[in-house]
Design a protein around this motif. Structure first.
Motif, PDB file in Angstrom:
ATOM      1  N   LEU A   1      -4.475   4.267   4.221  1.00 56.12           N
ATOM      2  CA  LEU A   1      -4.149   4.118   2.801  1.00 56.12           C
ATOM      3  C   LEU A   1      -2.634   4.163   2.620  1.00 56.12           C
ATOM      4  O   LEU A   1      -1.987   5.158   2.962  1.00 56.12           O
ATOM      5  CB  LEU A   1      -4.814   5.224   1.976  1.00 56.12           C
ATOM      6  CG  LEU A   1      -4.611   5.144   0.461  1.00 56.12           C
ATOM      7  CD1 LEU A   1      -5.288   3.900  -0.108  1.00 56.12           C
ATOM      8  CD2 LEU A   1      -5.132   6.398  -0.235  1.00 56.12           C
ATOM      9  N   SER A   2      -2.063   3.115   2.079  1.00 59.36           N
ATOM     10  CA  SER A   2      -0.626   3.059   1.835  1.00 59.36           C
ATOM     11  C   SER A   2      -0.299   3.634   0.462  1.00 59.36           C
ATOM     12  O   SER A   2      -1.186   3.921  -0.341  1.00 59.36           O
ATOM     13  CB  SER A   2      -0.134   1.609   1.921  1.00 59.36           C
ATOM     14  OG  SER A   2      -0.766   0.824   0.925  1.00 59.36           O
ATOM     15  N   THR A   3       0.994   3.775   0.188  1.00 57.89           N
ATOM     16  CA  THR A   3       1.411   4.267  -1.130  1.00 57.89           C
ATOM     17  C   THR A   3       1.004   3.317  -2.254  1.00 57.89           C
ATOM     18  O   THR A   3       0.482   3.766  -3.279  1.00 57.89           O
ATOM     19  CB  THR A   3       2.933   4.506  -1.144  1.00 57.89           C
ATOM     20  OG1 THR A   3       3.276   5.454  -0.125  1.00 57.89           O
ATOM     21  CG2 THR A   3       3.375   5.046  -2.488  1.00 57.89           C
ATOM     22  N   PRO A   4       1.205   1.978  -2.103  1.00 59.67           N
ATOM     23  CA  PRO A   4       0.689   1.075  -3.151  1.00 59.67           C
ATOM     24  C   PRO A   4      -0.826   1.178  -3.328  1.00 59.67           C
ATOM     25  O   PRO A   4      -1.327   1.076  -4.452  1.00 59.67           O
ATOM     26  CB  PRO A   4       1.090  -0.319  -2.647  1.00 59.67           C
ATOM     27  CG  PRO A   4       2.277  -0.080  -1.784  1.00 59.67           C
ATOM     28  CD  PRO A   4       2.021   1.240  -1.121  1.00 59.67           C
ATOM     29  N   GLY A   5      -1.550   1.411  -2.221  1.00 61.88           N
ATOM     30  CA  GLY A   5      -2.998   1.583  -2.335  1.00 61.88           C
ATOM     31  C   GLY A   5      -3.361   2.834  -3.112  1.00 61.88           C
ATOM     32  O   GLY A   5      -4.324   2.843  -3.892  1.00 61.88           O
ATOM     33  N   LEU A   6      -2.584   3.904  -2.916  1.00 57.24           N
ATOM     34  CA  LEU A   6      -2.812   5.134  -3.674  1.00 57.24           C
ATOM     35  C   LEU A   6      -2.556   4.910  -5.160  1.00 57.24           C
ATOM     36  O   LEU A   6      -3.303   5.391  -6.015  1.00 57.24           O
ATOM     37  CB  LEU A   6      -1.912   6.247  -3.134  1.00 57.24           C
ATOM     38  CG  LEU A   6      -1.976   7.597  -3.858  1.00 57.24           C
ATOM     39  CD1 LEU A   6      -3.366   8.214  -3.725  1.00 57.24           C
ATOM     40  CD2 LEU A   6      -0.913   8.542  -3.307  1.00 57.24           C
ATOM     41  N   VAL A   7      -1.492   4.170  -5.474  1.00 60.90           N
ATOM     42  CA  VAL A   7      -1.176   3.870  -6.873  1.00 60.90           C
ATOM     43  C   VAL A   7      -2.301   3.059  -7.512  1.00 60.90           C
ATOM     44  O   VAL A   7      -2.696   3.298  -8.656  1.00 60.90           O
ATOM     45  CB  VAL A   7       0.168   3.121  -6.973  1.00 60.90           C
ATOM     46  CG1 VAL A   7       0.423   2.651  -8.403  1.00 60.90           C
ATOM     47  CG2 VAL A   7       1.304   4.015  -6.507  1.00 60.90           C
TER      48      VAL A   7
END
Length: 369
Positions: free
Chosen positions: A103-109
Motif C-alpha cells: 500500500l503506497s501513500t496515494p493508496g492510503l489517501v
C-alpha cells in the motif's frame, strides 16, 4: 476464496480505516463543539437570566446554536481526527505493515478519501439546510424576548426590487419595525420618492405603516414635500416574500440556503448583500468536500514518522499548524470575496490550490529521501 477477494479489493481495510477516522473525527467534533458551546453560553447566560428565561432558555439557546457551531468546528475536527488516526496507525506499526503489503501513500489517501468527502457533504447539508432554520428561530426568539429591542438602534438595509429599505429599530421577532425609510427608485435606479414611516406592523400577511414624511424628487434640483394623513396607517406594497422571518434572516441571522441566495442574486427575493457575497458563499459551501480533502492531505505527512520516534516527533505539530494556517488564510480570502475586493473564484480556489500544491511538494520531497 471470498475472504481473499475482499482483501484484494481493499474492502476490509477501507472499512477499518473509515471506522477509525470517523470515531476520531466525531469525538474531536464533540469536544470542540462542547468547548465552543460553553464559551457561547458564558457570554450569553447572564443576559438570558436577566430576561428571566431560566434554565429552559439556556437549553433552548444551546440547542438552536448547535448546528452553527458544528459547521464551524468540523474543518478543524477533520484535521485533528485525521492526525490522530494516522499517528496511531504509524506508532503502532500498522502503516509499516500496510507498506510491506504494497500500500503506497496515494493508496492510503484513496482509502481515506471517501469518508472525508462524505464528512464534507454532511457538513454542507447541515450548513445549507439546518443552520439557516435554527439561526432564524434563534434570532426571532432572541429579539422577541429582548425587553428593550424597540430601543436598540440599528442600521439595516434591504433591497427589494428597485426600492431600498432602511430599518433603524426592529422588535417582536421582526413583526414590528420603527423609523423605517423607503427609497423608491425607477427602472434606471434613479430616486423618485422617499417615504419615512414612524412604525411598520405585520398584520395578517401584509405590512402596514404610518407615514410621517413623503418627499417627491421632481428633478435633481427640486424636491417637494407631499401631504400625509395624520396618524393614518396605510398598507405597504412590499412583496409577500418579505415576511418578518425573512427580514430577521436578512438583518440578524445572515445564514441562508443556497437556493435562497440564488433567488436573491437574480432578484427574485429581497436581499441585503451584494452579488459577490452570494457567489462567494455558494462556492465556499459547494467546495466543503474539497476543503476537507485539503485537511486530509495536510495530515498525511505524519505517516513518515519513524515508529520509534512516536509522539516525540514535531511533525504532527507542524501539520496542525499548517491546517490552522489554511483555515485562517481561507477565511481571509473569503472575507475579501464577500466584500467584493477579490473575485469570488479566486477567494475560494486560490487558497485550496496553494495548499494542495504545497502538500504534494512536501510529500514528494519526503519520498525522495
Amino acid at each position: 476464496m471470498k475472504l481473499r477477494l475482499r482483501l484484494d479489493n481493499g474492502t476490509v481495510l477501507l472499512g477499518y480505516l473509515s471506522r477509525e477516522l470517523l470515531s476520531k473525527v466525531f469525538t474531536t467534533t464533540i469536544i470542540v463543539v462542547a468547548l465552543m458551546e460553553i464559551l457561547a453560553l458564558l457570554e450569553q447566560v447572564t443576559e438570558i437570566m436577566h430576561r428571566k428565561l431560566g434554565l429552559t432558555g439556556v437549553l433552548y439557546y444551546a440547542v438552536l446554536h448547535l448546528p452553527l457551531l458544528l459547521g464551524n468546528a468540523m474543518p478543524i475536527a477533520v484535521l485533528i481526527g485525521t492526525l490522530l488516526t494516522l499517528l496511531q496507525l504509524t506508532t503502532s506499526n500498522e502503516i509499516s505493515i500496510m507498506r510491506a503489503a504494497g500500500l503506497s501513500t496515494p493508496g492510503l489517501v484513496k482509502l481515506l478519501l471517501p469518508t472525508t468527502i462524505a464528512l464534507g457533504v454532511l457538513c454542507g447539508i447541515v450548513d445549507d439546510q439546518v443552520t439557516p432554520r435554527t439561526e432564524l428561530a434563534l434570532a426571532q426568539w432572541w429579539n422577541a424576548t429582548a425587553p428593550h429591542a424597540a430601543k436598540n438602534r440599528h442600521n439595516y438595509w434591504i433591497r427589494s426590487g428597485n426600492d431600498l429599505i432602511n430599518i433603524i429599530y426592529l422588535s417582536s421577532g421582526g413583526t414590528m419595525l420603527n423609523t423605517v425609510t423607503v427609497y423608491h427608485r425607477d427602472q434606471r435606479s434613479l430616486l423618485e420618492k422617499i417615504t419615512t414611516l414612524a412604525d411598520v406592523h405585520y398584520i395578517h400577511g401584509h405590512w402596514y405603516g404610518t407615514p410621517t414624511h413623503v418627499l417627491s424628487v421632481i428633478s435633481p434640483t427640486r424636491v417637494d414635500l407631499l401631504d400625509t394623513p395624520p396618524d393614518q396607517s396605510v398598507r405597504l406594497d412590499w412583496p409577500a416574500s418579505l415576511t418578518p422571518g425573512y427580514i430577521m434572516q436578512l438583518t440578524v441571522s445572515f445564514t441562508q440556503s443556497i437556493n435562497t441566495m440564488l433567488d436573491e442574486q437574480r432578484g427574485a427575493l429581497p436581499s441585503s448583500q451584494s452579488p459577490s457575497f452570494f457567489l462567494t458563499e455558494i462556492l465556499g459551501r459547494i467546495m466543503l468536500p474539497v476543503t476537507f480533502t485539503v485537511m486530509l492531505l495536510l495530515a498525511v505527512p505524519v505517516v513518515y514518522i519513524p515508529p520509534r520516534a512516536g509522539t516525540r516527533s514535531w511533525l504532527p505539530i507542524w501539520c496542525l499548524g499548517a491546517g490552522l494556517l489554511f483555515i485562517v488564510f481561507q477565511g481571509l480570502l473569503r472575507a475579501l470575496g464577500n466584500a467584493g475586493t477579490l473575485p469570488s473564484l479566486m477567494a475560494i480556489f486560490v487558497g485550496i490550490l496553494i495548499f494542495i500544491l504545497g502538500v504534494i511538494t512536501v510529500l514528494l520531497r519526503i519520498e525522495e529521501r
